[in-house]
Design a protein around this motif. Structure first.
Motif, PDB file in Angstrom:
ATOM      1  N   ARG A 246       0.891   2.137  -4.760  1.00 37.08           N
ATOM      2  CA  ARG A 246      -0.910   2.103  -5.091  1.00 37.08           C
ATOM      3  C   ARG A 246      -1.380   1.302  -5.816  1.00 37.08           C
ATOM      4  O   ARG A 246      -2.629   0.733  -5.609  1.00 37.08           O
TER       5      ARG A 246
ATOM      6  N   TRP B 167       0.791  -1.534  -0.206  1.00 30.12           N
ATOM      7  CA  TRP B 167      -0.157   0.183  -0.426  1.00 30.12           C
ATOM      8  C   TRP B 167       0.842   0.825  -0.050  1.00 30.12           C
ATOM      9  O   TRP B 167       0.326   2.172  -1.069  1.00 30.12           O
ATOM     10  N   LYS B 168       2.096   1.655   0.727  1.00 30.64           N
ATOM     11  CA  LYS B 168       2.137   2.206   0.988  1.00 30.64           C
ATOM     12  C   LYS B 168       3.574   3.133  -0.473  1.00 30.64           C
ATOM     13  O   LYS B 168       4.534   3.615  -0.369  1.00 30.64           O
ATOM     14  N   THR B 169       4.137   2.110  -0.863  1.00 33.03           N
ATOM     15  CA  THR B 169       5.280   1.886  -2.416  1.00 33.03           C
ATOM     16  C   THR B 169       4.004   1.946  -3.657  1.00 33.03           C
ATOM     17  O   THR B 169       4.480   3.081  -3.862  1.00 33.03           O
TER      18      THR B 169
END
Length: 76
Positions: free
Chosen positions: A54, A50-52
């Motif tokens: 999306r 999710w953070k890298t």
């Protein structure tokens, strides 16, 4: 007396396992468990990405939800 080979293939030779194959059919419970495991892997991958990345995380989450929904529908 056995018929002679005519030069064309007419299909598989029937044997003791010709109807279901050697492994047989998979039960519905196993299918539900495998679909739930697949959805868990997909949702876990979506969470970790999710953070890298999306867009890939969203695609994995959609596939995970579809797998979980398929497991629930198969179970019913």
């Amino acid at each position: 007396m056995k018929p002679q080979f005519s030069g064309t293939f007419s299909g598989p030779v029937p044997g003791p396992h010709s109807r279901t194959g050697k492994m047989g059919a998979m039960s519905g419970e196993v299918t539900v468990i495998l679909l739930l495991a697949l959805s868990g892997f997909l949702l876990g991958g979506a969470y970790s990405l999710w953070k890298t990345t999306r867009p890939l995380a969203i695609a994995l989450a959609v596939c995970g939800v579809l797998a979980a929904g398929g497991a629930i529908v198969w179970w019913l």
